[in-house]
Scaffold this motif. Structure first.
Motif, PDB file in Angstrom:
ATOM      1  N   GLU A 113      93.637  -6.790   5.014  1.00  0.00           N
ATOM      2  CA  GLU A 113      94.097  -6.815   6.402  1.00  0.00           C
ATOM      3  C   GLU A 113      95.386  -6.003   6.554  1.00  0.00           C
ATOM      4  O   GLU A 113      95.521  -5.188   7.485  1.00  0.00           O
ATOM      5  N   THR A 148      92.872  -7.956  12.070  1.00  0.00           N
ATOM      6  CA  THR A 148      92.623  -9.387  11.880  1.00  0.00           C
ATOM      7  C   THR A 148      91.213  -9.772  12.307  1.00  0.00           C
ATOM      8  O   THR A 148      90.561 -10.597  11.654  1.00  0.00           O
ATOM      9  N   CYS A 149      90.737  -9.188  13.384  1.00  0.00           N
ATOM     10  CA  CYS A 149      89.374  -9.498  13.839  1.00  0.00           C
ATOM     11  C   CYS A 149      88.335  -9.055  12.818  1.00  0.00           C
ATOM     12  O   CYS A 149      87.281  -9.685  12.673  1.00  0.00           O
ATOM     13  N   GLN A 152      89.303 -11.481   9.101  1.00  0.00           N
ATOM     14  CA  GLN A 152      89.316 -12.945   9.080  1.00  0.00           C
ATOM     15  C   GLN A 152      87.941 -13.592   9.007  1.00  0.00           C
ATOM     16  O   GLN A 152      87.817 -14.715   8.513  1.00  0.00           O
ATOM     17  N   TRP A 173      87.032 -18.848  12.952  1.00  0.00           N
ATOM     18  CA  TRP A 173      87.438 -17.429  13.005  1.00  0.00           C
ATOM     19  C   TRP A 173      88.508 -17.209  14.067  1.00  0.00           C
ATOM     20  O   TRP A 173      89.489 -16.499  13.845  1.00  0.00           O
ATOM     21  N   HIS A 174      88.311 -17.850  15.226  1.00  0.00           N
ATOM     22  CA  HIS A 174      89.275 -17.726  16.325  1.00  0.00           C
ATOM     23  C   HIS A 174      90.651 -18.233  15.893  1.00  0.00           C
ATOM     24  O   HIS A 174      91.685 -17.596  16.143  1.00  0.00           O
ATOM     25  N   VAL A 177      92.302 -15.791  13.358  1.00  0.00           N
ATOM     26  CA  VAL A 177      92.792 -14.568  14.012  1.00  0.00           C
ATOM     27  C   VAL A 177      94.121 -14.821  14.694  1.00  0.00           C
ATOM     28  O   VAL A 177      95.096 -14.077  14.527  1.00  0.00           O
ATOM     29  N   ASN A 180      97.024 -15.285  12.149  1.00  0.00           N
ATOM     30  CA  ASN A 180      97.492 -14.056  11.512  1.00  0.00           C
ATOM     31  C   ASN A 180      98.168 -13.113  12.498  1.00  0.00           C
ATOM     32  O   ASN A 180      99.172 -12.471  12.167  1.00  0.00           O
TER      33      ASN A 180
END
Length: 790
Positions: A113, A148-149, A152, A173-174, A177, A180
């Motif tokens: 990332e 990040t999208c 992650q 996941w949300h 994101v 981070n």
């Protein structure tokens, strides 16, 4: 350009090339990586303290440490930083209770990332990143969001696969994101702006003000979010915004991106502290834990973006204003320089204030220091006393509507100068004078040039009037426009009888009849047979007699019309002298050849053991003398062209000139006195070259070169060299005979020359040098040369 996301594999592949450069890393780089690893581990522990409902860190500041470190360090160190991030992430994951496999995936994803963020920034934004413009702020936020999208989901999948998280994939996941993104934007901007400040420190005043306001901001943040345990009561609803935002905006507007980034980080830490300690607005039990987590993340993200965006916009505006100020200063400086180049100043008159404002060049022209209080009376005091009435009279006329454009004299330091002034006057509705704006130009040089031109014209007129040769000016119709007194005297006319008539009246046949046709042909075809060349013609006097004359014609234009100037010279006397001289020279030539023939006959009758060889050599030398004399006779004993002399002495080798024999040098005319010694030396060198030297075989070459050199005192010297190459090996002579005397001793004695002989094995080199005045025609000063001889 294409979509950046589609180019990510290639971008990451380009960055992976830096792994091959690990051998170039220094010890300090490994020390830096160790510091980053420790900072990353501490930041990771801080992130694990505050967790969201899903068990995910609410903010992951460790990501900010990784991204910030990669942005401020050179690209070659990034792979080492990535290794440090992986090394620090694994123990942090184990301390959080994750399995070793999940921790390793977590570490790889975090390092990837960070690498992707800096790769996108390298592609989108110029380096180094400074966050001093809105584009860089938006680029940083965009790069963080994209990276990040994309990375992650790998962590979310690993957490679900291990069974550590039972939440839906999209929700997990949300959360990852958000965690981070907020973590990166809390710390990375601080590191980036701090590095930029170290490269280019801000002004001292800005540092002091920013430090004071930042300290106040930190104290107010601790108090406003209830971190001190003070009960704020109902003020808890507005205290954070009412106290923190003004100070944060102050930092963004007044102190630049560095203090804006630190201020937003301080505010973010205060928000996290409120949430973690259960105090203040973000610990309000009226909201669910998930709502407070989202509010915490959103609050940090929004305040960071607003602070950085405002700071970038203000920085852009300051740069624009500074550029505008520099542009204004530059424009004024350029205007001053332009006026100085043109010797033209400007001025403005305010009648109501009785003030006269001058530009710097106006002050220079009038010799008055800048800052002198100027009025119309002050200006008038600089005008030459004899011109003051003229200037004042024209100024009064300008007030009545007459254009103001005058030339007059001024006195500057006792020196008289000329200026030209022009102005536009301004009036009010009633016709009252309000002021004027104008220019003043120093035309002293122009006036001097005009006076010089008038003097030159007067001198030229005097020269023409006193010339002994006729000078005639005609137009393109062949009509005479003017003549000088010599024309009237020689042709026997008065000027009034000549001017206005066709120039053919002054010519004898056949020129008298053909002249008009010649002019028409020239005007039609542009082919000139006399113009710029000259010709001998016959002139016709008023009494009908004719005489030979040299005619030179030049064409010139005035106001778009063609004119021709002809200069004639009566050469009757010269013709008579030439005939006499030619007759005398032919007689002298005949007598000299007879004498040389007698000498040659005596040589043939000379007795001796080596008589044949002696006769042959002696005959060749006599023939060389005869060739020199022929050249002198042809030139009327006024000297010969050097190239002609060389060719005459090498006539028996003429088929080799331009091939094995090369001639190099300008066209020079040598004196009659120098012709014989030089000619004999050249003939002797050519004879020796044919018998023993470079021309005795089929491969040798001879180079004959001459030139004119000028020394530091301005005197000219003549150089001539004979260089042989490619012949048999040269052996120096064992004795000095008559040949050596011809090529060395005779030129030295007769021309005061320096002569050297170089018997190198590769070929003989003969060098001759003397003062140009000893050898060349008209060599008193600079020697004029024509086209190259060969």
């Amino acid at each position: 350009m294409g979509c950046p996301i589609l180019k990510l594999p290639g971008m990451i592949g380009d960055r992976m090339d830096t792994w091959r450069k690990l051998r170039d890393l220094r010890a300090v780089d490994f020390g830096t990586a160790l510091v980053v690893a420790i900072a990353y581990l501490l930041a990771a522990r801080l992130g694990l303290v505050i967790k969201a409902p899903e068990g995910v860190a609410q903010v992951w500041p460790a990501a900010g440490v990784a991204v910030g470190a990669m942005l401020i360090l050179r690209p070659a160190v990034r792979p080492l930083i990535a290794v440090a991030v992986i090394a620090a992430t694994v123990p942090a994951a184990l301390l959080a209770g994750l399995e070793i496999g999940v921790g390793l995936i977590y570490a790889i994803a975090n390092a990837g990332e960070a690498l992707l963020v800096v790769a996108l920034i390298d592609r989108w934004l110029p380096r180094p990143l400074t966050l001093t413009d809105l584009r860089s702020v938006l680029g940083l936020f965009g790069a963080v969001a994209v990276a990040t999208c994309l990375w992650q989901p790998l962590i979310a999948w690993a957490l679900q696969a291990s069974g550590d998280m039972a939440f839906p994939f999209l929700m997990l996941w949300h959360r990852l994101v958000w965690s981070n993104v907020v973590g990166i934007l809390m710390l990375a901007p601080v590191l980036v702006t701090l590095a930029a400040a170290l490269r280019s420190p801000p002004p001292r005043q800005e540092l002091i003000e920013g430090t004071l306001v930042l300290s106040l901001h930190a104290l107010v943040s601790v108090h406003a979010f209830g971190l001190l345990g003070v009960d704020l009561g109902r003020w808890i609803m507005v205290a954070p915004l009412s106290n923190e935002l003004p100070l944060l905006l102050w930092l963004a507007v007044r102190s630049g991106p560095l203090f804006a980034a630190i201020g937003s980080t301080v505010l973010g830490l205060a928000i996290l502290g409120s949430f973690a300690l259960g105090r203040g607005r973000f610990a309000d039990p009226d909201f669910t834990l998930a709502e407070r987590v989202l509010a915490t993340q959103f609050g940090i993200l929004v305040t960071t973006f607003v602070a950085l965006a405002i700071a970038a916009l203000i920085a852009e505006r300051k740069r624009a204003e500074a550029a505008a100020r520099r542009g204004e200063i530059r424009s004024l400086e350029d205007l001053d320089r332009a006026q100085a180049v043109a010797h033209t100043g400007s001025w403005r008159l305010d009648v109501n204030r009785n003030e006269l404002s001058w530009s710097a060049e106006s002050h220079r022209i009038f010799g008055l220091p800048e800052g002198t209080l100027m009025t119309y009376e002050t200006f008038l005091g600089t005008v030459h006393p004899d011109d003051r009435a003229l200037v004042d009279r024209n100024w009064q006329a300008a007030i009545n509507g007459v254009p103001y454009d005058i030339e007059h004299r001024i006195v500057v330091g006792g020196e008289v100068k000329w200026v030209r002034e022009r102005a536009t006057l301004e009036f009010d509705a009633s016709g009252k004078l309000l002021g004027a704006i104008g220019t003043c130009q120093d035309i002293t040089d122009k006036k001097a040039a005009e006076q010089a031109l008038r003097d030159s014209e007067e001198r030229l007129r005097t020269i023409v009037d006193t010339a002994v040769d006729p000078i005639i000016i005609i137009n393109d119709a062949g009509c005479i426009e003017s003549v000088n007194p010599a024309t009237a005297r020689i042709f026997g006319y008065t000027p009034a009888e000549i001017v206005g008539n066709n120039v053919s009246m002054l010519m004898d046949e056949p020129y008298r009849s053909e002249h008009n046709g010649y002019i028409r042909s020239f005007l039609k075809t542009g082919e000139a047979r006399i113009i710029g060349i000259g010709r001998e013609v016959n002139g016709r006097r008023k009494d009908g007699t004719s005489f030979p004359a040299d005619l030179a014609v030049v064409e010139w234009r005035l106001d778009g019309k063609r004119h021709f100037t002809g200069i004639m010279r009566d050469i009757s006397e010269r013709r008579r002298r030439e005939e006499q001289v030619n007759l005398l020279l032919k007689e002298v030539n005949h007598r000299a050849k007879n004498m040389l023939a007698v000498v040659q006959a005596i040589a043939r009758l000379t007795k001796g053991a080596d008589r044949d060889q002696f006769v042959k050599r002696f005959s060749e030398r006599i023939q060389a003398l005869a060739a020199n004399q022929d050249l002198l006779v042809e030139s009327q004993w006024l000297g010969v062209e050097l190239a002609d002399l060389v060719r005459s002495q090498l006539a028996h080798l003429g088929d080799l000139i331009g091939g094995r024999i090369t001639l190099e040098g300008p066209a020079l005319r040598i004196t009659a006195r120098a012709t014989q010694p030089l000619g004999m030396a050249l003939h002797e060198l050519a004879t020796n070259a044919g018998k023993y030297g470079a021309l005795s075989n089929s491969d040798g070459e001879v180079r004959i070169a001459w030139a004119i050199d000028r020394d530091g005192t301005g005197k000219d010297s003549f150089r001539l060299s004979w260089t042989e190459r490619g012949g048999p090996e040269v052996c120096p002579p064992t004795r000095s005979g008559f040949g050596i005397a011809v090529i060395r001793d005779i030129p030295r004695m007769q021309l005061a020359a320096t002569v050297t002989l170089d018997y190198a094995r590769g070929g003989l080199t003969w060098r001759f040098a003397c003062a140009a005045e000893k050898l060349l025609e008209h060599a008193g000063g600079a020697v004029e040369t024509k086209e190259p001889a060969a």
